[in-house]
Structure formats: C-alpha cells, structure tokens
Design a protein around this motif. Sequence first.
Motif, mmCIF file in Angstrom:
data_model
loop_
_atom_site.group_PDB
_atom_site.id
_atom_site.type_symbol
_atom_site.label_atom_id
_atom_site.label_comp_id
_atom_site.label_asym_id
_atom_site.label_seq_id
_atom_site.Cartn_x
_atom_site.Cartn_y
_atom_site.Cartn_z
ATOM 1 N N MET A 1 0.832 -1.165 0.000
ATOM 2 C CA MET A 1 0.000 0.000 0.000
ATOM 3 C C MET A 1 0.887 1.242 0.000
ATOM 4 S SD MET A 1 -3.010 -1.233 2.614
ATOM 5 C CE MET A 1 -1.967 -2.362 3.530
ATOM 6 N N VAL A 50 -0.165 2.014 7.797
ATOM 7 C CA VAL A 50 -1.432 2.504 7.252
ATOM 8 C C VAL A 50 -2.415 2.764 8.389
ATOM 9 C CG1 VAL A 50 -3.439 1.897 5.837
ATOM 10 C CG2 VAL A 50 -1.124 1.448 4.987
ATOM 11 N N SER A 67 -6.630 -1.834 0.660
ATOM 12 C CA SER A 67 -6.598 -0.661 1.545
ATOM 13 C C SER A 67 -7.954 -0.403 2.194
ATOM 14 C CB SER A 67 -6.157 0.580 0.753
ATOM 15 O OG SER A 67 -4.852 0.421 0.262
#
Length: 96
Positions: A1, A50, A67
């Motif tokens: 990501m 993240v 994500s």
Amino acid sequence: MIVNERETEEGLLVAICDSDVLGETFETGDISLTVTEDFYGGDEADEDAVVDSLARATVANIVGTRSVDLAIDEGFVDEANVLEVGATRHAQLLRL
C-alpha cells in the motif's frame, strides 16, 4: 500500500491506495476515479503504518480493495459507505 500524508489548515490529510491501482482510472456509470501520482503517490507502507496514518487522519481518501478492506477491518470505515468504482473500492474518512 502507498501512503501520502499532508498537513493542511484543517488537519492531516491522508491518501492511501493499493500499489497496483496507482495511475489507474476506474469508472462506473457517471463516476470516474483516477488514482493520480500527484495525490496518492507517496511511500510504500505496511498495514501497521497505514493503520497509524488512519488513526491520526482528519480526512482520508482510500482506494483499492486491500486498503479499503483494512480500513473497514480496523473500524475506520463502515462497509455501507464504501463505493464500488469499476474493479476497485473507494472510501473516505472525515473526523469532525
């Protein structure tokens, strides 16, 4: 990501996308979503990074199945608020 963080007058703006969707355009009906390098380009990040960015975000834009699923699993986004755009998913987070 990929994660991109920007400080704005309104707070921390976070853009997150799956690595494989950067530079792609997705369309469904009247909706078109282009995952541009200017907005979403940033640093490769693992799931922990993240989640840390999402926890600090005032506003977040999230694109890509992996994500978005992570944002849902971690409680940042409700599945009912996720858009299916072409072959990908898109969600936004706004903390007031």
